[in-house]
Design an enzyme around this catalytic site. Structure first.
Site, PDB file in Angstrom:
ATOM      1  N   HIS A  65       0.806  -1.001   0.349  1.00  0.00           N
ATOM      2  CA  HIS A  65       0.077   0.134  -0.243  1.00  0.00           C
ATOM      3  C   HIS A  65       1.108   1.361  -0.169  1.00  0.00           C
ATOM      4  CE1 HIS A  65      -3.206   2.303   3.040  1.00  0.00           C
ATOM      5  NE2 HIS A  65      -2.794   2.965   1.041  1.00  0.00           N
ATOM      6  N   MET A  67       1.533   5.236   0.370  1.00  0.00           N
ATOM      7  CA  MET A  67       0.811   5.950   0.775  1.00  0.00           C
ATOM      8  C   MET A  67       1.961   7.095   0.663  1.00  0.00           C
ATOM      9  SD  MET A  67      -0.933   5.029   4.699  1.00  0.00           S
ATOM     10  CE  MET A  67      -0.081   3.710   3.821  1.00  0.00           C
ATOM     11  N   MET A 136      -9.621   3.342   2.317  1.00  0.00           N
ATOM     12  CA  MET A 136      -9.035   3.378   3.341  1.00  0.00           C
ATOM     13  C   MET A 136     -10.546   3.690   4.464  1.00  0.00           C
ATOM     14  SD  MET A 136      -5.872   3.831   4.285  1.00  0.00           S
ATOM     15  CE  MET A 136      -5.921   3.841   5.313  1.00  0.00           C
TER      16      MET A 136
HETATM   17  C1  DX5 Z   1      -3.362   3.261   8.173  1.00  0.00           C
HETATM   18  C2  DX5 Z   1      -2.604   2.478   7.187  1.00  0.00           C
HETATM   19  C3  DX5 Z   1      -2.998   1.163   7.713  1.00  0.00           C
HETATM   20  C4  DX5 Z   1      -2.647   0.548   9.066  1.00  0.00           C
HETATM   21  C5  DX5 Z   1      -4.028  -0.511   9.679  1.00  0.00           C
HETATM   22  O1  DX5 Z   1      -2.649   4.181   6.913  1.00  0.00           O
HETATM   23  O2  DX5 Z   1      -2.815   1.708   5.408  1.00  0.00           O
HETATM   24  O3  DX5 Z   1      -2.590  -0.043   6.567  1.00  0.00           O
HETATM   25  O4  DX5 Z   1      -1.508  -0.153   9.100  1.00  0.00           O
HETATM   26  O5  DX5 Z   1      -3.477  -0.360  10.654  1.00  0.00           O
HETATM   27  P1  DX5 Z   1      -5.333  -0.457  12.081  1.00  0.00           P
HETATM   28  O6  DX5 Z   1      -5.611  -2.113  11.435  1.00  0.00           O
HETATM   29  O7  DX5 Z   1      -4.164  -0.449  13.493  1.00  0.00           O
HETATM   30  O8  DX5 Z   1      -6.241   0.051  11.824  1.00  0.00           O
HETATM   31 ZN    ZN Z   2      -2.613   0.528   4.241  1.00  0.00          ZN
END
Ligand code: DX5
Ligand code: ZN
Length: 218
Positions: A65, A67, A136
């Protein structure tokens, strides 16, 4: 049964090998790898050297992923580092179609990630060209946040869009997924659950993954 994608962001980085072996042993099918650049999101996570090592021992699907801004500069090196799925953010890509082509031309599964404020209707054209939508359910950048409830409506809308057109696109939910809210998320139409803190911070991660996979829903 849902695909469970433990998110390595919540793992104990001093014992990464042990954490990866736990995931290998589990019923999870994907391993979620969050890459942050401190520009698209207000945080920096881990990058290529870590992912290269992790994919050497990981036996699950490597779900990367991104970002980051300008993901096109890095897609190829993440493929070389072992990525199977690469998701880029719609908000970071003024030429999203080109980004998707780039990922698919490398033989990978292509995903589009959307922030909580981004309407799923923006996917109505690109949806036919992709393999995964990463919806998200928190603002990207940090693990351990609370699930944003209106995501459930977005899942339903997206499910409808995909089913109406007979497409085979997976809906992945990322952020704030727990054993408690998994059933309503799956009921709404999700296929993949990303789970960071719920898995890695639990007393018995293997059992937590098993419970998530066996979530009962209508
Ligand atoms: C947030 C990430 C998520 C994160 C999720 O920016 O993209 O993948 O690791 O973590 P939890 O499950 O703890 O919300
Ligand atoms: Zn993620």
């Amino acid at each position: 049964m849902p695909i469970i994608a433990p998110s390595l962001l919540a793992a104990d980085f001093l014992h990464l090998e042990k954490e990866c072996m736990m995931v290998n042993e589990s019923e999870a099918q994907w391993l979620h790898l969050d890459v942050m650049d401190g520009r698209f999101v207000p945080n920096i996570s881990f990058g290529l050297p870590v992912i290269e090592m992790v994919t050497k021992i990981n036996r699950k699907v490597n779900d990367v992923h991104l970002m980051i801004v300008e993901p096109e500069k890095y897609v190829e090196v993440f493929k070389d580092a072992g990525a199977d799925v690469i998701s880029v953010h719609i908000e970071a890509c003024p030429h999203l179609h080109r980004n998707i082509e780039q990922i698919k031309n490398l033989g990978l599964q292509a995903g589009v990630a959307v922030n909580p404020h981004t309407p799923v209707s923006l996917l109505s054209d690109i949806i036919a060209d992709i393999d995964v939508v990463n919806l998200m359910s928190v603002n990207p950048g940090f693990g351990g946040q609370k699930f944003i409830p209106y995501t459930l409506n977005k899942i339903r809308e997206l499910r409808q869009m995909i089913d109406d057109r007979g497409l085979n696109v997976k809906i992945e939910i990322d952020g704030g997924v727990t054993v408690e809210n998994a059933s309503e998320i799956l009921e709404a139409g999700a296929d993949v659950l990303v789970v960071g803190s719920t898995v890695f911070r639990s007393k018995n991660p293997l059992e937590t993954i098993r419970r998530l996979i066996n979530t009962q829903y209508a």
